[in-house]
Design a protein around this motif. Sequence first.
Motif, PDB file in Angstrom:
ATOM      1  N   ARG A 101      20.114 -11.425  15.171  1.00 47.00           N
ATOM      2  CA  ARG A 101      20.447 -12.745  15.713  1.00 47.00           C
ATOM      3  C   ARG A 101      19.336 -13.151  16.676  1.00 47.00           C
ATOM      4  O   ARG A 101      18.706 -12.286  17.303  1.00 47.00           O
ATOM      5  CB  ARG A 101      21.747 -12.706  16.518  1.00 47.00           C
ATOM      6  N   ARG A 160      24.998 -23.300  17.672  1.00 46.22           N
ATOM      7  CA  ARG A 160      24.392 -22.738  16.458  1.00 46.22           C
ATOM      8  C   ARG A 160      23.452 -23.783  15.871  1.00 46.22           C
ATOM      9  O   ARG A 160      23.815 -24.951  15.757  1.00 46.22           O
ATOM     10  CB  ARG A 160      25.489 -22.405  15.449  1.00 46.22           C
ATOM     11  N   PHE A 190      20.603 -19.312  17.315  1.00 50.05           N
ATOM     12  CA  PHE A 190      21.333 -20.130  18.290  1.00 50.05           C
ATOM     13  C   PHE A 190      20.334 -20.676  19.310  1.00 50.05           C
ATOM     14  O   PHE A 190      19.220 -20.174  19.436  1.00 50.05           O
ATOM     15  CB  PHE A 190      22.394 -19.274  19.004  1.00 50.05           C
ATOM     16  N   ALA A 244      28.022 -15.547  18.304  1.00 51.08           N
ATOM     17  CA  ALA A 244      27.069 -14.896  17.398  1.00 51.08           C
ATOM     18  C   ALA A 244      27.548 -13.510  16.981  1.00 51.08           C
ATOM     19  O   ALA A 244      27.397 -13.104  15.827  1.00 51.08           O
ATOM     20  CB  ALA A 244      25.700 -14.799  18.070  1.00 51.08           C
TER      21      ALA A 244
END
Length: 468
Positions: free
Chosen positions: A137, A297, A304, A330
């Motif tokens: 992420r 997002r 993000f 996330a």
Amino acid sequence: MQTQSFDLIVIGGGPAGICGANTAGIFGKRVALVEKLHDVGGAGINTGTIPSKTLRETALALSGVRSRKLFGVDLSLRREATIRDFMRHKDNVAVHERRRREEQMRSFNVETFHGAASFVDPNTVRVAPDTLLCGERILIATGSSPVRPAEFPFEHPRVHDSDEILEIGALPKTLAVVGAGVVGAEYAGTFNALGVEVHLIDGRDSLLSFLDGEISENIERAMTAAGVHFVWKEKVTRCEAPPTGDVTLTLTSGATLAVSDVLVAAGRQSNTADLNLAAVGLTPGKRGLIKVDALCRSEVPHIFAAGDVVGPPALAATGMEQARMAICVAFGFDYKDVVAPILPTGIYTIPEASMAGETEESLREKNIAYVVGRARYMDNPRGQIIGDETGLLKLIFGRDDMRLLGVHVVGEQATELVHIGLVAMMSNSGADLFNRTCFNYPTLGDLYKYASYDAILKQKGLIADDSK
Ligand SMILES: Cc1cc2nc3c(=O)[nH]c(=O)nc-3n(C[C@H](O)[C@H](O)[C@H](O)COP(=O)(O)OP(=O)(O)OC[C@H]3O[C@@H](n4cnc5c(N)ncnc54)[C@H](O)[C@@H]3O)c2cc1C
């Protein structure tokens, strides 16, 4: 080149980036935070929030502005104060806050990398010059920088943007602040308190129009009385800055203004130009903004973005909340799934102001019936003690159910005082809560009780109601 792998890569080490990294670290994720400068902290700690608030506090202390209000007490140190005195406390506070944040990150095992980050592909980030990081992420929190309009020669040592004003070596004799937004209005107040002649120039015709009109008028009146010269409905068309002597500004009306220094506070733009967003398929919007949904997002699901880089309200307070929430979303942490529905705004002009919720203007626009309750600092013993002559707490309640819809404060401690109303609004409470609550005495908090009484009496028709 070897690639290091992480659960999360955070790009940008300002308030939003640090909070995002720490949130993931607390829950045991392996986190890398990339900061392009030597120090983490961003505008929040190094060039914006903390230094400007510290300078304001120092200006109030050194100039004796507060003590002048107390009858017979003059603690003014202005004669002995130098620019070095003025800057020292700011530097100390910023260093302390940075160390505190670095220590937090260490304790949550966040690994910090220094160098400009750019995307190689949707999961890979290069840290200049030659480190590659791979992240499951990614949180973009690269913040914003001052806009520098072309008509100003920023290479001149006395033409500053809001970052450079923190590095001045001498107090200006006279200062033109171009742009009466929050940053411009705050610095105008700070320098005015230090005895600098300040001209605040803006193309609009009123101060901070997002505030409740009564509060914005109160601030403008107090700043005018303190000596700030407002120059409304004028824009700067030309700025002539010779190596020595005054800087001359030409305004749209043709008038000119000669000052020793100029501070340009013309808004901010997102720091996205260096990120190579094309490599992940993102196109930045106006002023470099990254588009995100309510969960922060981006259009690429595992990427993000939070803080100034996503645009208004662009406050450290909100950026940190956005980042905490984004990381929970996330990774599916069951801790925060929404940014607070009511966000406070703090404005550190002199006098200070703060608000949360609706204004009279916004309620009129929505056709919602309301009643206003006011309590003035001068009618409160704590207000008398601190000598705040213009302070005001204004509460706006729904006329039918007396639920609190908006809280507005101008005066000492406004940014603290607003939280009582904010929490009441978050819990759907109103006049009845303040009526039943016992407040310490003598305190400014007690203003909530009296502003509520004022509104209750108006709603019951027992005193004249000036609510529209
Ligand atoms: C004068 C002034 C006063 C303010 N007062 C207040 C206030 O009183 N209250 C309040 O809530 N807010 C205030 N703000 C706003 C606040 O400072 C910002 O909203 C906040 O700092 C934004 O945090 P951020 O983490 O999004 O970005 P930033 O604080 O801007 O941090 C972003 C970081 O990312 C880094 N970065 C950028 N590009 C890259 C890259 N490619 N690779 C790696 N790192 C990168 C930058 O170097 C920076 O350290 C003020 C701002 C200013 C200018």
